[in-house]
Design a protein around this motif. Structure first.
Motif, PDB file in Angstrom:
ATOM      1  N   LEU A  44      11.750  18.597 -31.824  1.00 33.69           N
ATOM      2  CA  LEU A  44      11.798  18.506 -30.243  1.00 33.69           C
ATOM      3  C   LEU A  44      12.878  19.627 -29.837  1.00 33.69           C
ATOM      4  O   LEU A  44      12.582  20.126 -28.668  1.00 33.69           O
ATOM      5  N   ALA A  45      13.970  19.919 -30.551  1.00 35.00           N
ATOM      6  CA  ALA A  45      14.698  20.818 -30.017  1.00 35.00           C
ATOM      7  C   ALA A  45      14.607  22.439 -30.285  1.00 35.00           C
ATOM      8  O   ALA A  45      15.033  23.168 -29.797  1.00 35.00           O
ATOM      9  N   LEU A  46      13.430  22.571 -31.249  1.00 34.19           N
ATOM     10  CA  LEU A  46      13.190  23.798 -31.754  1.00 34.19           C
ATOM     11  C   LEU A  46      12.856  24.650 -30.473  1.00 34.19           C
ATOM     12  O   LEU A  46      13.431  26.019 -30.534  1.00 34.19           O
ATOM     13  N   PRO A  47      12.041  24.684 -29.343  1.00 35.07           N
ATOM     14  CA  PRO A  47      11.808  25.456 -28.382  1.00 35.07           C
ATOM     15  C   PRO A  47      13.095  25.861 -27.825  1.00 35.07           C
ATOM     16  O   PRO A  47      13.084  26.871 -27.139  1.00 35.07           O
ATOM     17  N   TRP A  48      13.882  25.082 -27.665  1.00 36.50           N
ATOM     18  CA  TRP A  48      15.202  25.310 -26.546  1.00 36.50           C
ATOM     19  C   TRP A  48      16.038  25.892 -27.520  1.00 36.50           C
ATOM     20  O   TRP A  48      16.739  26.801 -26.842  1.00 36.50           O
ATOM     21  N   LEU A  49      16.338  25.718 -28.693  1.00 36.64           N
ATOM     22  CA  LEU A  49      17.266  26.307 -29.552  1.00 36.64           C
ATOM     23  C   LEU A  49      17.057  27.621 -29.954  1.00 36.64           C
ATOM     24  O   LEU A  49      17.900  28.517 -30.379  1.00 36.64           O
ATOM     25  N   PHE A  50      15.628  27.949 -30.316  1.00 38.47           N
ATOM     26  CA  PHE A  50      15.281  29.225 -30.722  1.00 38.47           C
ATOM     27  C   PHE A  50      14.269  29.874 -30.059  1.00 38.47           C
ATOM     28  O   PHE A  50      13.298  30.463 -30.349  1.00 38.47           O
ATOM     29  N   GLU A  51      14.493  29.835 -28.553  1.00 39.47           N
ATOM     30  CA  GLU A  51      13.534  30.336 -27.558  1.00 39.47           C
ATOM     31  C   GLU A  51      13.416  31.912 -27.709  1.00 39.47           C
ATOM     32  O   GLU A  51      12.293  32.433 -27.787  1.00 39.47           O
ATOM     33  N   ARG A  52      14.589  32.473 -28.067  1.00 40.19           N
ATOM     34  CA  ARG A  52      14.579  33.988 -28.087  1.00 40.19           C
ATOM     35  C   ARG A  52      13.820  34.283 -29.164  1.00 40.19           C
ATOM     36  O   ARG A  52      12.949  35.177 -29.417  1.00 40.19           O
ATOM     37  N   GLU A  53      14.257  33.818 -30.379  1.00 37.23           N
ATOM     38  CA  GLU A  53      13.775  34.252 -31.762  1.00 37.23           C
ATOM     39  C   GLU A  53      12.276  33.617 -31.905  1.00 37.23           C
ATOM     40  O   GLU A  53      11.410  34.536 -32.275  1.00 37.23           O
ATOM     41  N   LEU A  54      11.635  32.804 -31.252  1.00 40.46           N
ATOM     42  CA  LEU A  54      10.327  32.519 -31.197  1.00 40.46           C
ATOM     43  C   LEU A  54       9.432  33.419 -30.451  1.00 40.46           C
ATOM     44  O   LEU A  54       8.479  33.927 -30.813  1.00 40.46           O
ATOM     45  N   SER A  55      10.157  33.784 -29.160  1.00 41.53           N
ATOM     46  CA  SER A  55       9.660  34.916 -28.380  1.00 41.53           C
ATOM     47  C   SER A  55       9.349  36.151 -29.267  1.00 41.53           C
ATOM     48  O   SER A  55       8.445  36.925 -28.929  1.00 41.53           O
ATOM     49  N   LEU A  56      10.188  36.624 -30.046  1.00 44.05           N
ATOM     50  CA  LEU A  56      10.361  37.849 -30.701  1.00 44.05           C
ATOM     51  C   LEU A  56       9.286  37.601 -31.854  1.00 44.05           C
ATOM     52  O   LEU A  56       8.530  38.521 -32.219  1.00 44.05           O
ATOM     53  N   LEU A  57       9.149  36.470 -32.402  1.00 45.42           N
ATOM     54  CA  LEU A  57       8.374  36.248 -33.692  1.00 45.42           C
ATOM     55  C   LEU A  57       6.934  36.241 -33.176  1.00 45.42           C
ATOM     56  O   LEU A  57       6.106  36.842 -33.835  1.00 45.42           O
ATOM     57  N   PHE A  58       6.662  35.507 -31.903  1.00 41.78           N
ATOM     58  CA  PHE A  58       5.272  35.644 -31.590  1.00 41.78           C
ATOM     59  C   PHE A  58       4.892  36.936 -30.727  1.00 41.78           C
ATOM     60  O   PHE A  58       3.827  36.908 -30.149  1.00 41.78           O
ATOM     61  N   GLY A  59       5.867  37.672 -30.496  1.00 38.29           N
ATOM     62  CA  GLY A  59       5.533  39.041 -29.722  1.00 38.29           C
ATOM     63  C   GLY A  59       5.370  38.887 -28.406  1.00 38.29           C
ATOM     64  O   GLY A  59       4.906  39.761 -27.769  1.00 38.29           O
ATOM     65  N   VAL A  60       5.925  37.922 -27.631  1.00 44.86           N
ATOM     66  CA  VAL A  60       5.811  37.676 -26.288  1.00 44.86           C
ATOM     67  C   VAL A  60       7.349  38.020 -25.646  1.00 44.86           C
ATOM     68  O   VAL A  60       8.081  37.668 -26.045  1.00 44.86           O
ATOM     69  N   GLY A  61       7.265  38.316 -24.248  1.00 43.96           N
ATOM     70  CA  GLY A  61       8.394  38.565 -23.664  1.00 43.96           C
ATOM     71  C   GLY A  61       9.214  37.093 -23.337  1.00 43.96           C
ATOM     72  O   GLY A  61       8.229  36.460 -23.027  1.00 43.96           O
ATOM     73  N   SER A  62      10.349  36.928 -23.319  1.00 42.93           N
ATOM     74  CA  SER A  62      10.912  36.100 -22.674  1.00 42.93           C
ATOM     75  C   SER A  62      11.474  35.813 -21.234  1.00 42.93           C
ATOM     76  O   SER A  62      11.116  36.635 -20.522  1.00 42.93           O
TER      77      SER A  62
END
Length: 89
Positions: free
Chosen positions: A71-89
Motif C-alpha cells: 500500500l505504501a509503495l506508490p507513495w514512497l517510490f513514485e519517482r523511482e517507479l516513474s523512471l522504471l516505467f518510463g513515464v513522466g512524474s
C-alpha cells in the motif's frame, strides 16, 4: 499472504509487460489501484486475525507488514517507479 502475493503480482506483471511490450505502459495510478485492492483485503484480514496472545501478534505481523508495504509503495517510490516505467512524474 495470498493477497500480498496477488498485489505483488500486479507490479511484477506490469514490469514484465513493460519489458516485452514497451508500447503498452499502464499508468502508475492504475497499478497502484489494482495492487491496493488485494492488499487492503489482506491487511484487514491480518488485523482481524489478531487475538489476545502475543503469538497471534507475531504471526499477524508478517502479512500486516507485507500488505502495508504494498500500500505504501506508490507513495514512497513514485519517482523511482516513474523512471522504471518510463513515464513522466
Amino acid at each position: 499472504m495470498v493477497c500480498a502475493s496477488l498485489a505483488w503480482g500486479v507490479w511484477w506483471l506490469a514490469l514484465a509487460l513493460s519489458h516485452w511490450l514497451p508500447g503498452w505502459l499502464p499508468s502508475l495510478g492504475l497499478l497502484g489501484f489494482l495492487s491496493s485492492l488485494p492488499a487492503m483485503v489482506g491487511l484487514v484480514l491480518a488485523i482481524v486475525t489478531i487475538r489476545a496472545r502475543d503469538v497471534w501478534i507475531a504471526l499477524a505481523s508478517i502479512p500486516i507488514c507485507a500488505n502495508g508495504a504494498i500500500l505504501a509503495l506508490p507513495w514512497l517510490f513514485e519517482r523511482e517507479l516513474s523512471l522504471l516505467f518510463g513515464v513522466g512524474s
